[in-house]
Design an enzyme around this catalytic site. Structure first.
Site, PDB file in Angstrom:
ATOM      1  CG  LEU A 247       9.524 107.376 -50.981  1.00 20.98           C
ATOM      2  CD1 LEU A 247       8.046 107.127 -50.798  1.00 20.98           C
ATOM      3  CD2 LEU A 247       9.978 108.194 -51.897  1.00 20.98           C
ATOM      4  CD  GLU A 371      11.009 111.837 -53.015  1.00 20.94           C
ATOM      5  OE1 GLU A 371      10.450 110.978 -52.749  1.00 20.94           O
ATOM      6  OE2 GLU A 371      12.161 111.787 -53.891  1.00 20.94           O
TER       7      GLU A 371
END
Length: 392
Positions: A247, A371
């Site tokens: 991520l 995210e």
């Protein structure tokens, strides 16, 4: 009519910070997007689908942008800054196009490249770099987004195999993927698996009724007794460190990418203001419009400078996760505000797909929350500043 004396999209002359290789990467992608994608992307957004996403992936593979910041396995091995510049060009076209590239390279490919076995790398990465195989990344669930530690997807041992059960939600590339990187709870903690999507028990369905990221494939994944050999597990990913590392790679691309969306909106607003005549003069000549243009240009210059600084730090191996949160948090918020202000400059035309502004504005509503939401990145920075975690 008076002509502007500066580039509205580069008040701080960031262009002078780029070397020839960086300019060449950016220019090659900009020209290809202008010829091959830009003429069609508004229609894709309006229709809620890309005509041929697998064909688009192959073209992106031929350009060398899939996993371009990774080394080996047919990946281009370019710098973080070059990758960031590519993300800005992709998102200046459309956030959905950048998302396809980000999920492929920074989530799916990175997870295999960083945590996979050599067999897994050889099996998947060369074909993924070429766009011949597509990957997705299954972490978010219907009930668990910001807190992935509560995920309900389970992987249990069955002899020498693993059996996976669960659901993943809001998965980019999901229904067109050949391999899904799925994160699941085990008796040993969270582990990652490279799941071929033709495995019995695996299903993916596109999520309907989206009003954002419409030129992107977004899916729900269902795993119902998906049986995998032990070799499907990513051997070097243990706990949440694996998915969170991936991520972080994707967030780096986002903090660059949104500067492209902001640039496209600002440029459209400045050009429109110069041509739109009201009360006998271009609206660019009115103080309130100039105030808006100055605010937008200042915000874009700040975001672009921040992206470049973080890119240089990453190239030097010194970029920290909290600095990525700084960039994602600031740049996405700034880009959203630029798009909203640009929409006001365009008036009624601001809601038309004849201009890119409303499309970028809608897309950034998704980019703002995926995210890591603005709130989560605020808490990451808060902990970095104070040393005190405030997540619970």
């Amino acid at each position: 009519m008076a002509q502007p004396t500066i580039d509205v999209a580069d008040l701080a002359d960031v262009e002078s910070l780029l070397d020839d290789d960086e300019k060449a990467v950016r220019q090659a992608l900009r020209e290809w997007l202008a010829a091959s994608v830009q003429p069609r992307v508004a229609d894709w957004f309006e229709a809620g689908r890309i005509d041929d996403p697998r064909g688009l992936a192959r073209q992106l593979g031929e350009l060398g942008v899939l996993g371009m910041h990774l080394e080996g396995y047919r990946c281009a091995g370019m710098t973080a800054t070059q990758y960031g510049l590519a993300c800005a060009e992709l998102e200046a076209c459309d956030s959905g196009v950048r998302s396809l590239v980000s999920v492929q390279g920074s989530l799916a490919m990175f997870s295999i490249w960083r945590f996979g076995s050599e067999e897994q790398k050889q099996q998947w990465l060369p074909a993924m770099a070429a766009g011949e195989k597509i990957g997705c990344f299954g972490l978010t669930e219907p009930d668990h987004g910001s807190d992935p530690s509560g995920m309900r997807t389970r992987a249990r041992r069955s002899g020498d195999d693993w059996v996976l059960d669960g659901r993943k939600m809001w998965i980019t590339n999901g229904s067109i993927a050949d391999v899904a990187i799925v994160w699941a709870q085990t008796d040993d903690g969270v582990r990652g698996f490279a799941v071929p999507t033709d495995t019995p028990g695996f299903a993916a369905a596109d999520i309907p009724h989206k009003l954002s990221l419409r030129a992107s494939v977004t899916s729900e994944l269902v795993l119902d007794g998906v049986r995998l050999p032990s070799s499907a597990m990513l051997p070097d990913a243990r706990g949440l460190r694996g998915p969170l590392s991936a991520l972080n790679e994707a967030r780096f691309g986002i903090l660059w990418g949104v500067t492209g969306a902001a640039r496209a909106a600002l440029t459209a607003a400045a050009e429109y203001a110069a041509e739109r005549v009201q009360f006998g003069r271009p609206i660019a000549g009115f103080q309130l419009t100039q105030h808006k243009l100055a605010d937008m240009a200042t915000a874009l210059a700040t975001s672009t400078l921040l992206a470049h600084r973080l890119g240089r730090l990453k190239d030097e191996g010194r970029l920290r996760p909290d600095q990525v949160s700084l960039g994602k948090r600031h740049n996405v918020r700034a880009a959203l505000e630029i798009c909203r202000t640009a929409r006001s400059v365009l008036g009624a035309y601001g809601i038309s797909l004849e201009y890119p502004v409303i499309r970028h504005m809608n897309n950034l509503e998704s980019v703002s929350t995926y995210e890591g939401t603005h709130e989560m990145h605020t808490l990451i920075l808060g902990e970095a500043i104070t040393g005190i975690p405030a997540f619970r």
